[in-house]
Design a protein around this motif. Structure first.
Motif, PDB file in Angstrom:
ATOM      1  N   ASP A  24      69.198 -63.500  -2.809  1.00 17.12           N
ATOM      2  CA  ASP A  24      70.064 -63.688  -3.971  1.00 17.12           C
ATOM      3  C   ASP A  24      71.487 -63.329  -3.586  1.00 17.12           C
ATOM      4  N   PHE A  25      72.438 -64.042  -4.183  1.00 18.04           N
ATOM      5  CA  PHE A  25      73.845 -63.711  -4.004  1.00 18.04           C
ATOM      6  C   PHE A  25      74.165 -62.545  -4.924  1.00 18.04           C
ATOM      7  N   ASP A  26      74.732 -61.495  -4.379  1.00 17.63           N
ATOM      8  CA  ASP A  26      75.107 -60.320  -5.152  1.00 17.63           C
ATOM      9  C   ASP A  26      76.596 -60.394  -5.459  1.00 17.63           C
ATOM     10  N   LYS A  27      76.944 -60.589  -6.728  1.00 16.42           N
ATOM     11  CA  LYS A  27      78.351 -60.738  -7.127  1.00 16.42           C
ATOM     12  C   LYS A  27      79.192 -59.510  -6.776  1.00 16.42           C
ATOM     13  N   GLU A  28      78.597 -58.339  -6.926  1.00 18.04           N
ATOM     14  CA  GLU A  28      79.336 -57.098  -6.696  1.00 18.04           C
ATOM     15  C   GLU A  28      79.773 -56.940  -5.246  1.00 18.04           C
ATOM     16  N   THR A  29      78.842 -57.157  -4.313  1.00 19.14           N
ATOM     17  CA  THR A  29      79.161 -56.976  -2.894  1.00 19.14           C
ATOM     18  C   THR A  29      79.653 -58.264  -2.240  1.00 19.14           C
ATOM     19  N   GLN A  30      79.481 -59.400  -2.944  1.00 22.96           N
ATOM     20  CA  GLN A  30      79.844 -60.711  -2.398  1.00 22.96           C
ATOM     21  C   GLN A  30      79.047 -61.026  -1.133  1.00 22.96           C
ATOM     22  N   MET A  31      77.799 -60.542  -1.101  1.00 19.90           N
ATOM     23  CA  MET A  31      76.920 -60.784   0.040  1.00 19.90           C
ATOM     24  C   MET A  31      75.562 -61.255  -0.474  1.00 19.90           C
ATOM     25  N   PHE A  32      74.742 -61.702   0.448  1.00 20.46           N
ATOM     26  CA  PHE A  32      73.392 -62.140   0.103  1.00 20.46           C
ATOM     27  C   PHE A  32      72.434 -61.008   0.418  1.00 20.46           C
ATOM     28  N   LYS A  33      71.555 -60.723  -0.544  1.00 16.25           N
ATOM     29  CA  LYS A  33      70.617 -59.618  -0.332  1.00 16.25           C
ATOM     30  C   LYS A  33      69.186 -60.123  -0.453  1.00 16.25           C
ATOM     31  N   LEU A  34      68.312 -59.453   0.251  1.00 11.52           N
ATOM     32  CA  LEU A  34      66.896 -59.775   0.216  1.00 11.52           C
ATOM     33  C   LEU A  34      66.335 -59.357  -1.132  1.00 11.52           C
ATOM     34  N   LYS A  35      65.711 -60.315  -1.829  1.00  9.68           N
ATOM     35  CA  LYS A  35      65.099 -60.010  -3.127  1.00  9.68           C
ATOM     36  C   LYS A  35      63.618 -59.691  -2.956  1.00  9.68           C
ATOM     37  N   LYS A  36      62.899 -60.531  -2.191  1.00 10.77           N
ATOM     38  CA  LYS A  36      61.474 -60.289  -1.983  1.00 10.77           C
ATOM     39  C   LYS A  36      60.951 -61.151  -0.854  1.00 10.77           C
ATOM     40  N   ILE A  37      59.776 -60.790  -0.392  1.00  6.08           N
ATOM     41  CA  ILE A  37      59.067 -61.545   0.626  1.00  6.08           C
ATOM     42  C   ILE A  37      57.921 -62.276  -0.076  1.00  6.08           C
ATOM     43  N   LEU A  38      57.775 -63.554   0.196  1.00  6.14           N
ATOM     44  CA  LEU A  38      56.694 -64.333  -0.395  1.00  6.14           C
ATOM     45  C   LEU A  38      55.385 -64.029   0.343  1.00  6.14           C
ATOM     46  N   PRO A  39      54.248 -64.302  -0.313  1.00  3.66           N
ATOM     47  CA  PRO A  39      52.961 -64.095   0.371  1.00  3.66           C
ATOM     48  C   PRO A  39      52.849 -64.988   1.608  1.00  3.66           C
ATOM     49  N   ARG A  40      52.022 -64.565   2.560  1.00  5.94           N
ATOM     50  CA  ARG A  40      51.802 -65.353   3.779  1.00  5.94           C
ATOM     51  C   ARG A  40      51.452 -66.794   3.438  1.00  5.94           C
ATOM     52  N   GLY A  41      52.069 -67.698   4.165  1.00  3.53           N
ATOM     53  CA  GLY A  41      51.781 -69.120   3.982  1.00  3.53           C
ATOM     54  C   GLY A  41      52.610 -69.790   2.909  1.00  3.53           C
ATOM     55  N   MET A  42      53.315 -69.022   2.088  1.00  2.77           N
ATOM     56  CA  MET A  42      54.150 -69.615   1.045  1.00  2.77           C
ATOM     57  C   MET A  42      55.599 -69.608   1.518  1.00  2.77           C
ATOM     58  N   VAL A  43      56.231 -70.770   1.476  1.00  3.42           N
ATOM     59  CA  VAL A  43      57.627 -70.901   1.885  1.00  3.42           C
ATOM     60  C   VAL A  43      58.361 -71.790   0.880  1.00  3.42           C
ATOM     61  N   PHE A  44      59.667 -71.696   0.876  1.00  5.69           N
ATOM     62  CA  PHE A  44      60.468 -72.584   0.036  1.00  5.69           C
ATOM     63  C   PHE A  44      60.397 -73.997   0.620  1.00  5.69           C
ATOM     64  N   PRO A  45      60.025 -74.998  -0.208  1.00  2.00           N
ATOM     65  CA  PRO A  45      59.855 -76.361   0.298  1.00  2.00           C
ATOM     66  C   PRO A  45      61.185 -77.065   0.612  1.00  2.00           C
ATOM     67  N   PHE A  46      62.250 -76.611  -0.025  1.00  6.96           N
ATOM     68  CA  PHE A  46      63.591 -77.154   0.190  1.00  6.96           C
ATOM     69  C   PHE A  46      64.595 -76.026   0.013  1.00  6.96           C
ATOM     70  N   HIS A  47      65.851 -76.318   0.263  1.00  7.13           N
ATOM     71  CA  HIS A  47      66.906 -75.317   0.125  1.00  7.13           C
ATOM     72  C   HIS A  47      67.108 -75.005  -1.357  1.00  7.13           C
ATOM     73  N   PHE A  48      67.175 -73.712  -1.679  1.00  9.33           N
ATOM     74  CA  PHE A  48      67.312 -73.273  -3.064  1.00  9.33           C
ATOM     75  C   PHE A  48      68.604 -72.484  -3.194  1.00  9.33           C
ATOM     76  N   GLY A  49      69.373 -72.798  -4.218  1.00 15.78           N
ATOM     77  CA  GLY A  49      70.627 -72.094  -4.408  1.00 15.78           C
ATOM     78  C   GLY A  49      71.146 -72.224  -5.817  1.00 15.78           C
ATOM     79  N   PHE A  50      72.463 -72.206  -5.928  1.00 14.66           N
ATOM     80  CA  PHE A  50      73.083 -72.250  -7.255  1.00 14.66           C
ATOM     81  C   PHE A  50      74.350 -73.078  -7.231  1.00 14.66           C
ATOM     82  N   ILE A  51      74.784 -73.449  -8.441  1.00 16.07           N
ATOM     83  CA  ILE A  51      76.032 -74.196  -8.628  1.00 16.07           C
ATOM     84  C   ILE A  51      77.114 -73.166  -8.967  1.00 16.07           C
TER      85      ILE A  51
END
Length: 174
Positions: A29-56
């Motif tokens: 996730d993008f952290d507005k306060e630090t202006q950096m990207f931080k790790l939110k969570k790890i998905l279970p084994r075998g699960m991955v994002f199928p495409f690039h995920f972000g924001f407008i």
């Protein structure tokens, strides 16, 4: 870090800021306060994002976060990458947790620089398998957070653009 405008210079395309790249097992996730990207969570084994995920950038959705976008592109990316995109539609969706339901629509776009999905101009142009893969990912992802995800409608690029324009927060209209 200065985020880009909501729209490209000529206003025909949107800019997407990637938080979590395709194939990634970690959610960032993008952290507005630090202006950096931080790790939110790890998905279970075998699960991955199928495409690039972000924001407008320059938008704010009902959930208080920038408007979500899934970018169809097979090439590599990274957190913080800006991708100029064509909107192809929106999966209007509801999430329910602990009996409380809220809207959490998902915009779908294709990367302007990548030819792999350039033939897709709206959601109806996607192969049914691809559409189901995306919907199933969001269902499974929400289940991890003990939320129910339900697509209530699928609409084209005009509705997606209308949604963005309603949720612009900083006067970014180019």
């Amino acid at each position: 870090m200065k985020l880009p405008n909501t729209f490209s210079k000529k206003g025909k395309h949107i800019n997407a800021v990637i938080e979590t790249p395709k194939g990634c097992e970690a959610k960032y996730d993008f952290d507005k306060e630090t202006q950096m990207f931080k790790l939110k969570k790890i998905l279970p084994r075998g699960m991955v994002f199928p495409f690039h995920f972000g924001f407008i950038p320059g938008t704010c959705a009902e959930d208080g976060d920038p408007v979500d976008v899934l970018v169809l592109m097979d090439q590599l990316s990274w957190p913080g990458c800006i991708i100029k995109c064509d909107l192809i539609g929106v999966m209007e969706a509801e999430e329910t947790k602990d009996g409380k339901t809220s809207r959490n629509d998902r915009l779908i776009a294709t990367a302007k620089a990548a030819d792999n999905y350039s033939h897709i101009k709206e959601l109806d142009d996607m192969e049914e398998y691809l559409e189901k893969e995306i919907e199933n990912f969001f269902n499974n992802y929400c289940n991890l957070e003990k939320k129910e995800f339900k697509v209530i409608a699928k609409k084209g690029p005009e509705k997606a653009m209308e949604l963005i324009k309603k949720q612009i927060t900083d006067g970014n209209d180019r």
